[in-house]
Design a protein around this motif. Structure first.
Motif, PDB file in Angstrom:
ATOM      1  N   GLU A   1       0.836  -1.195   0.000  1.00  0.00           N
ATOM      2  CA  GLU A   1       0.000   0.000   0.000  1.00  0.00           C
ATOM      3  C   GLU A   1       0.878   1.255   0.000  1.00  0.00           C
ATOM      4  N   LEU A   2       0.233   2.406  -0.232  1.00  0.00           N
ATOM      5  CA  LEU A   2       0.948   3.672  -0.134  1.00  0.00           C
ATOM      6  C   LEU A   2       1.317   3.933   1.322  1.00  0.00           C
ATOM      7  N   LEU A   3       2.575   4.297   1.545  1.00  0.00           N
ATOM      8  CA  LEU A   3       3.056   4.607   2.885  1.00  0.00           C
ATOM      9  C   LEU A   3       3.388   6.089   2.979  1.00  0.00           C
ATOM     10  N   THR A   4       3.137   6.658   4.135  1.00  0.00           N
ATOM     11  CA  THR A   4       3.565   8.023   4.403  1.00  0.00           C
ATOM     12  C   THR A   4       4.738   7.962   5.364  1.00  0.00           C
ATOM     13  N   VAL A   5       5.867   8.519   4.955  1.00  0.00           N
ATOM     14  CA  VAL A   5       7.063   8.484   5.800  1.00  0.00           C
ATOM     15  C   VAL A   5       7.498   9.910   6.104  1.00  0.00           C
ATOM     16  N   GLU A   6       8.116  10.077   7.255  1.00  0.00           N
ATOM     17  CA  GLU A   6       8.688  11.360   7.647  1.00  0.00           C
ATOM     18  C   GLU A   6      10.153  11.143   7.983  1.00  0.00           C
ATOM     19  N   GLY A   7      10.988  12.063   7.536  1.00  0.00           N
ATOM     20  CA  GLY A   7      12.412  11.924   7.809  1.00  0.00           C
ATOM     21  C   GLY A   7      13.196  13.125   7.330  1.00  0.00           C
ATOM     22  N   ILE A   8      14.508  13.009   7.455  1.00  0.00           N
ATOM     23  CA  ILE A   8      15.419  14.100   7.114  1.00  0.00           C
ATOM     24  C   ILE A   8      16.285  13.683   5.928  1.00  0.00           C
ATOM     25  N   ILE A   9      16.390  14.544   4.946  1.00  0.00           N
ATOM     26  CA  ILE A   9      17.232  14.280   3.778  1.00  0.00           C
ATOM     27  C   ILE A   9      18.690  14.323   4.219  1.00  0.00           C
ATOM     28  N   ASP A  10      19.415  13.208   4.013  1.00  0.00           N
ATOM     29  CA  ASP A  10      20.802  13.150   4.484  1.00  0.00           C
ATOM     30  C   ASP A  10      21.798  12.890   3.349  1.00  0.00           C
ATOM     31  N   SER A  11      21.434  13.282   2.146  1.00  0.00           N
ATOM     32  CA  SER A  11      22.365  13.201   1.014  1.00  0.00           C
ATOM     33  C   SER A  11      22.100  14.390   0.104  1.00  0.00           C
ATOM     34  N   PRO A  12      22.987  14.682  -0.831  1.00  0.00           N
ATOM     35  CA  PRO A  12      22.680  15.717  -1.827  1.00  0.00           C
ATOM     36  C   PRO A  12      21.418  15.346  -2.600  1.00  0.00           C
ATOM     37  N   VAL A  13      20.633  16.339  -2.970  1.00  0.00           N
ATOM     38  CA  VAL A  13      19.425  16.119  -3.767  1.00  0.00           C
ATOM     39  C   VAL A  13      19.807  16.234  -5.238  1.00  0.00           C
ATOM     40  N   GLU A  14      19.534  15.172  -5.995  1.00  0.00           N
ATOM     41  CA  GLU A  14      19.947  15.117  -7.398  1.00  0.00           C
ATOM     42  C   GLU A  14      18.730  15.208  -8.318  1.00  0.00           C
ATOM     43  N   GLN A  15      18.883  15.978  -9.375  1.00  0.00           N
ATOM     44  CA  GLN A  15      17.875  16.065 -10.431  1.00  0.00           C
ATOM     45  C   GLN A  15      18.425  15.318 -11.643  1.00  0.00           C
ATOM     46  N   ARG A  16      17.752  14.226 -12.021  1.00  0.00           N
ATOM     47  CA  ARG A  16      18.258  13.405 -13.113  1.00  0.00           C
ATOM     48  C   ARG A  16      17.240  13.352 -14.248  1.00  0.00           C
ATOM     49  N   ASP A  17      17.766  13.257 -15.464  1.00  0.00           N
ATOM     50  CA  ASP A  17      16.886  13.167 -16.634  1.00  0.00           C
ATOM     51  C   ASP A  17      16.062  11.888 -16.578  1.00  0.00           C
ATOM     52  N   PHE A  18      14.790  12.023 -16.888  1.00  0.00           N
ATOM     53  CA  PHE A  18      13.893  10.874 -16.907  1.00  0.00           C
ATOM     54  C   PHE A  18      12.898  11.080 -18.041  1.00  0.00           C
ATOM     55  N   PHE A  19      13.165  10.426 -19.182  1.00  0.00           N
ATOM     56  CA  PHE A  19      12.403  10.635 -20.395  1.00  0.00           C
ATOM     57  C   PHE A  19      12.390  12.135 -20.722  1.00  0.00           C
TER      58      PHE A  19
END
Length: 211
Positions: free
Chosen positions: A85-103
């Protein structure tokens, strides 16, 4: 081959214990009940053998719950039904945020240090890290505390992964699951954002280059 049967049922109990979280007391009561039932039915060979197999299975289950290397509140211990099922998670981003090409668009990727998971509206404290894949651009940053809705799944193993698969690559970094978020999935920044001053847990969670 008694040893093979014993090992099979014991391992089945260990595998089940990895995915299902059952109190040790309940497992102990179930083991004692099956043992007494097997003794009562000892003259009925088939039923007695089923009882013995169940005892070995429960013993493996008990061993995993008592000595498993994965913490009981680790995100990987979430049951299979909940992961469907769909899960809702809460947390802290602990790595660089990457924007990658996708189609013809972009997808946003980062590692999330989970603090809690909401299953069927009930918050559950959880620990562990997952890779988040959001199939759209998002303005997020290292250190942001976020609430995200998506589906958990294990990394896919591809034939052309090379000597080290992406799954192995993430396992080395203590990550066992990916949280995939659709284009319409919920991504919320929890206020106030917790900007970290320490270095990211890892430089990148992108797939390593194939040899």
């Amino acid at each position: 081959y008694p040893c093979c049967w014993f090992a099979s049922y014991f391992c089945a109990g260990i595998i089940t214990g990895h995915f299902w979280d059952v109190p040790l007391l309940h497992l102990g009561v179930a083991f004692c009940f099956v043992a007494l039932l097997s003794l009562a039915l000892i003259r009925r060979r088939v039923l007695a053998e089923i009882g013995l197999a169940s005892m070995i299975f429960l013993f493996g289950f008990f061993w995993m719950e008592a000595h498993g290397t994965v913490a009981r509140d680790d995100v990987s211990r979430i049951g299979y039904e909940a992961r469907r099922e769909l899960l809702t998670v809460e947390g802290i981003i602990d790595s660089p945020v990457e924007q990658r090409d996708f189609f013809k668009s972009k997808k946003t990727m980062f590692s999330l240090n989970i603090k809690q998971v909401i299953v069927n509206g009930v918050p559950q404290p959880r620990k562990g890290r997952v890779v988040v894949q959001i199939f759209r651009p998002e303005d997020l940053h290292y250190g942001d505390m976020v609430r995200i809705e998506g589906k958990l799944h294990q990394p896919f193993v591809q034939d052309n992964d090379g000597p080290v698969s992406y799954k192995d690559y993430l396992n080395i970094r203590g990550i066992r699951y990916i949280l995939s978020v659709k284009k319409t999935g919920t991504v919320e920044l929890i206020e106030p954002p917790q900007r970290m001053t320490s270095r990211p847990a890892c430089a990148s969670i992108a797939r390593p280059p194939r040899s």
